[in-house]
Design an enzyme around this catalytic site. Structure first.
Site, mmCIF file in Angstrom:
data_model
loop_
_atom_site.group_PDB
_atom_site.id
_atom_site.type_symbol
_atom_site.label_atom_id
_atom_site.label_comp_id
_atom_site.label_asym_id
_atom_site.label_seq_id
_atom_site.Cartn_x
_atom_site.Cartn_y
_atom_site.Cartn_z
ATOM 1 N N LYS A 270 -8.919 1.926 -6.043
ATOM 2 C CA LYS A 270 -8.244 1.567 -4.786
ATOM 3 C C LYS A 270 -8.762 2.421 -3.639
ATOM 4 O O LYS A 270 -8.663 3.643 -3.671
ATOM 5 C CB LYS A 270 -6.734 1.758 -4.941
ATOM 6 C CG LYS A 270 -5.938 1.636 -3.645
ATOM 7 C CD LYS A 270 -4.434 1.767 -3.869
ATOM 8 C CE LYS A 270 -3.670 1.805 -2.538
ATOM 9 N NZ LYS A 270 -2.199 1.923 -2.727
ATOM 10 N N ASP A 275 -3.114 4.011 4.673
ATOM 11 C CA ASP A 275 -2.045 3.068 4.341
ATOM 12 C C ASP A 275 -0.825 3.347 5.214
ATOM 13 O O ASP A 275 0.013 4.184 4.889
ATOM 14 C CB ASP A 275 -1.673 3.191 2.850
ATOM 15 C CG ASP A 275 -0.578 2.200 2.457
ATOM 16 O OD1 ASP A 275 -0.301 1.275 3.254
ATOM 17 O OD2 ASP A 275 -0.023 2.350 1.352
ATOM 18 N N LYS A 282 5.565 2.030 6.992
ATOM 19 C CA LYS A 282 6.191 3.151 6.282
ATOM 20 C C LYS A 282 6.967 4.030 7.260
ATOM 21 O O LYS A 282 6.639 4.064 8.447
ATOM 22 C CB LYS A 282 5.095 4.028 5.639
ATOM 23 C CG LYS A 282 4.407 3.419 4.445
ATOM 24 C CD LYS A 282 3.358 4.386 3.908
ATOM 25 C CE LYS A 282 2.695 3.850 2.651
ATOM 26 N NZ LYS A 282 3.597 3.649 1.517
ATOM 27 N N ASP A 293 -4.984 7.587 0.298
ATOM 28 C CA ASP A 293 -4.764 6.381 -0.496
ATOM 29 C C ASP A 293 -6.093 5.753 -0.957
ATOM 30 O O ASP A 293 -6.111 4.696 -1.580
ATOM 31 C CB ASP A 293 -3.951 5.380 0.341
ATOM 32 C CG ASP A 293 -3.044 4.504 -0.505
ATOM 33 O OD1 ASP A 293 -2.777 4.865 -1.664
ATOM 34 O OD2 ASP A 293 -2.617 3.450 -0.005
ATOM 35 N N ASP A 352 3.181 -3.470 2.340
ATOM 36 C CA ASP A 352 2.941 -2.099 1.865
ATOM 37 C C ASP A 352 2.564 -2.070 0.378
ATOM 38 O O ASP A 352 2.161 -1.031 -0.136
ATOM 39 C CB ASP A 352 4.187 -1.239 2.132
ATOM 40 C CG ASP A 352 3.899 0.254 2.065
ATOM 41 O OD1 ASP A 352 2.709 0.622 2.066
ATOM 42 O OD2 ASP A 352 4.869 1.031 2.006
ATOM 43 N N GLU A 354 -0.083 -3.088 -0.946
ATOM 44 C CA GLU A 354 -1.422 -3.601 -0.637
ATOM 45 C C GLU A 354 -2.459 -3.254 -1.697
ATOM 46 O O GLU A 354 -3.445 -3.971 -1.863
ATOM 47 C CB GLU A 354 -1.872 -3.072 0.732
ATOM 48 C CG GLU A 354 -2.490 -1.660 0.738
ATOM 49 C CD GLU A 354 -1.522 -0.554 0.328
ATOM 50 O OE1 GLU A 354 -0.305 -0.796 0.397
ATOM 51 O OE2 GLU A 354 -1.985 0.526 -0.069
ATOM 52 N N ARG A 356 -2.422 -3.349 -4.933
ATOM 53 C CA ARG A 356 -2.550 -4.363 -5.994
ATOM 54 C C ARG A 356 -3.295 -5.598 -5.500
ATOM 55 O O ARG A 356 -3.933 -6.301 -6.284
ATOM 56 C CB ARG A 356 -1.166 -4.717 -6.540
ATOM 57 C CG ARG A 356 -0.208 -5.225 -5.515
ATOM 58 C CD ARG A 356 1.248 -5.189 -5.969
ATOM 59 N NE ARG A 356 1.820 -3.834 -5.942
ATOM 60 C CZ ARG A 356 3.070 -3.533 -6.270
ATOM 61 N NH1 ARG A 356 3.900 -4.480 -6.668
ATOM 62 N NH2 ARG A 356 3.503 -2.298 -6.205
HETATM 63 N N1 BES Z 1 -0.079 4.020 -1.413
HETATM 64 C C1 BES Z 1 1.264 3.674 -1.678
HETATM 65 C C2 BES Z 1 1.856 4.443 -2.866
HETATM 66 C C3 BES Z 1 2.033 5.919 -2.676
HETATM 67 C C4 BES Z 1 3.064 6.419 -1.932
HETATM 68 C C5 BES Z 1 1.166 6.798 -3.310
HETATM 69 C C6 BES Z 1 3.238 7.774 -1.791
HETATM 70 C C7 BES Z 1 1.326 8.166 -3.179
HETATM 71 C C8 BES Z 1 2.360 8.655 -2.416
HETATM 72 C C9 BES Z 1 1.373 2.197 -1.999
HETATM 73 O O1 BES Z 1 0.516 1.362 -1.314
HETATM 74 C C10 BES Z 1 2.752 1.759 -1.633
HETATM 75 O O2 BES Z 1 3.070 1.765 -0.477
HETATM 76 N N2 BES Z 1 3.534 1.384 -2.647
HETATM 77 C C11 BES Z 1 4.865 0.948 -2.435
HETATM 78 C C12 BES Z 1 5.067 -0.311 -3.248
HETATM 79 C C13 BES Z 1 6.306 -1.082 -2.872
HETATM 80 C C14 BES Z 1 6.198 -1.604 -1.469
HETATM 81 C C15 BES Z 1 6.480 -2.217 -3.846
HETATM 82 C C16 BES Z 1 5.801 2.054 -2.895
HETATM 83 O O3 BES Z 1 5.472 2.771 -3.863
HETATM 84 O O4 BES Z 1 6.808 2.251 -2.245
HETATM 85 ZN ZN ZN Z 2 -1.230 2.235 -0.702
HETATM 86 MN MN MN Z 3 1.254 0.771 0.568
#
Ligand code: BES
Ligand code: ZN
Ligand code: MN
Length: 502
Positions: A270, A275, A282, A293, A352, A354, A356
């Protein structure tokens, strides 16, 4: 840095610092007793003072008395029965990291106490300690600043002390360790660089430079071609930014070439250079961390380089979808429905989620290039760090036999994973009103759902390593600086090298 394995006794080795691993509560007999005697009782006095407790990775610096080395550094490895490969790696890293801000040009490390308790003996310890020292020298501040007073010293020489050992074989093992460590640090350097510095195109250029240096095949897919190919999920994430996305594809060996295990392995990472969450934006707190990210992409790019250094020509594919996830008038909106490269229609209920999306298209693309086995690495969820913290990576895989092969490589690499089930019961929660599936689903079991989503975009054996917790540290540890950790690099390299030819 010069690397030298010597079979002299530790008291005879000249160096600025002699590092002495301490196992459990030390007793001062045998060689440790001799070292203590020649320091004028300094080690025993430290122990009496309470400075040598069997707490892993605690350390002390002391005067060296009559030793050939100028100073001694003790590093505790904890109780003997708990010492594993990761412990040995971290002892090496702690020794070097402990020297942050100190003036030292040469570091000697006495390997014997560790080799006595680790399966694999001196060669295993030489490799892991050497890799640890290289990883322990990493300091993110030096990325942008020239003079960082607190940085670990740049060593002219690392001396590994192994009396009675086959120095040639330990030397080879240690050299492998240095290359592994350098690869992890390369991944960390790229990962830590900020989003105003590393855009998707800059990451692609870094990959081109690596490809050129090591004779790897590379193809960077720009938006026009991605559109022709039908990478709808990948493009949906990247379209909100003025910095256009890049699908970075690197290969060692020939197209579709099978390795000695009859695999065409693809490692997919990834690469979200920033992000923000996109329109599903966020909260501002800690948003700055989301420049990291892209760790997955940086890790697969570094890993294919390391494989090229250690076993050139080993068949391996690395795919790194690089994007910026930004809000704007061109951004994907929650509820937009897009067609994935594999033909599935995906309802983007949360912009968010993204990672996947870009990984799904990247995995499908890897299969069109002949991948028979896939491992992806991603800072995919915050949930994985809430569940497992920063010290063990959450992982998925199917079929189980492939997951187990990844774990075998991980054991060799001294990295830890914990398997998360792909529970089919949650699949109905990923249903969409409009498409084949949605990308987020409700919060319940969201970590499992992230794996279930990805599972839809590959047909071959696959494992997914979620480094949302382990990919970067907020606090420094005795063995590592803050920032990107390089985690999974060694696992990917070991997994690929298991199929090296000849
Ligand atoms: N990059 C983030 C996950 C992340 C957050 C990694 C904090 C390390 C530290 C990812 O893209 C994300 O935003 N995931 C969301 C998924 C949700 C929207 C289903 C999450 O984990 O909140
Ligand atoms: Zn992310
Ligand atoms: Mn995200």
């Amino acid at each position: 840095m010069q690397l030298r394995v010597v079979t002299d006794q530790p008291w005879d080795v000249t160096a600025d610092v002699l590092a002495i691993p301490i196992i459990g509560e030390p007793t001062f007999d045998g060689p440790l007793g001799e070292l203590n005697k020649r320091t004028g009782g300094e080690l025993a006095s430290l122990a009496e003072f309470g400075e040598l407790r069997p707490k892993r990775y605690t350390s002390a610096v002391a005067a060296s008395g009559e030793l050939a080395a100028s100073r001694v550094l003790t590093v505790s490895a904890g109780e003997a029965d708990k010492i594993d490969r990761e412990t040995v790696l971290h002892v090496g890293a702690s020794a070097q990291h402990r020297l942050g801000g100190r003036h030292a040009r040469s570091l000697a490390i006495w390997l014997t106490p560790l080799a006595d308790v680790l399966d694999g003996g001196i060669d295993a310890v030489a490799e892991l300690v050497a890799r640890g020292v290289v990883e322990g020298s990493f300091e993110p501040k030096t990325l942008y600043l020239d003079d960082v007073a607190t940085a670990p010293p740049v060593l002219d020489e690392l001396i590994l002390i192994a009396p009675g050992a086959d120095a040639g074989s330990a030397q080879k093992a240690a050299e492998r360790g240095v290359i592994m460590g350098e690869g992890a640090n390369h991944a960390r350097s790229l990962s830590n660089r900020s989003a105003n510095d590393v855009t998707p195109e800059v990451l692609a250029q870094e990959a081109r430079d690596i490809a050129e240096r090591h004779g790897l095949w590379i193809d960077v897919i720009e938006p026009d071609r991605a559109r022709e190919l039908g990478m709808g999920m990948f493009l949906a994430v990247g379209q909100g930014s003025d910095n256009p996305p890049r699908m970075i594809v690197m290969r060692s060996g020939k197209e579709g070439e099978k390795d000695s295990l009859d695999r065409h392995l693809a490692i997919v990472g990834k690469g979200v250079c920033f992000d923000s969450g996109g329109i599903s934006i966020k909260p501002s707190e800690r948003m700055e961390e989301m420049k990291m990210d892209k760790i997955g992409a940086c890790t697969v790019i570094a890993a294919i380089q390391t494989v090229a250094r250690l076993a050139p020509g080993t068949p391996l594919l690395a795919v790194a979808p690089a994007v910026e996830n930004m809000p704007g008038s061109h951004s994907t909106r929650p509820g937009d429905v897009v067609k994935a490269l594999n033909g599935k229609w995906v309802d983007i209920t949360n912009t968010d989620a993204e990672g996947r999306l870009i990984l799904g298209d990247a995995m499908t693309y890897a299969e069109t290039l002949g991948a028979t086995h896939i491992v992806d690495v991603a800072t995919l969820t915050g949930a994985v760090s809430r569940a497992f913290g920063h010290l063990i990576t959450g992982a998925f895989g199917t079929p189980q036999s492939w997951y187990d092969e990844v774990v075998t490589a991980a054991d060799k690499a001294a990295e830890r994973y914990w398997q998360i089930p792909l529970l089919d019961d949650y699949v109905p929660d990923m249903e969409s009103w409009y498409g084949d599936l949605q990308n987020a689903g409700s919060a319940e079991g969201s970590l499992i759902k992230s794996g279930l989503f990805l599972r839809e975009f590959r047909t071959v054996p696959w494992a997914h390593l979620d480094i949302g917790g382990t990919g970067y540290f907020r606090k420094t540890t005795p063995w590592a600086a803050r920032g990107a950790t390089g985690v999974t690099h060694a696992t990917l390299v070991e997994l690929a090298l298991a199929g090296a030819k000849g």
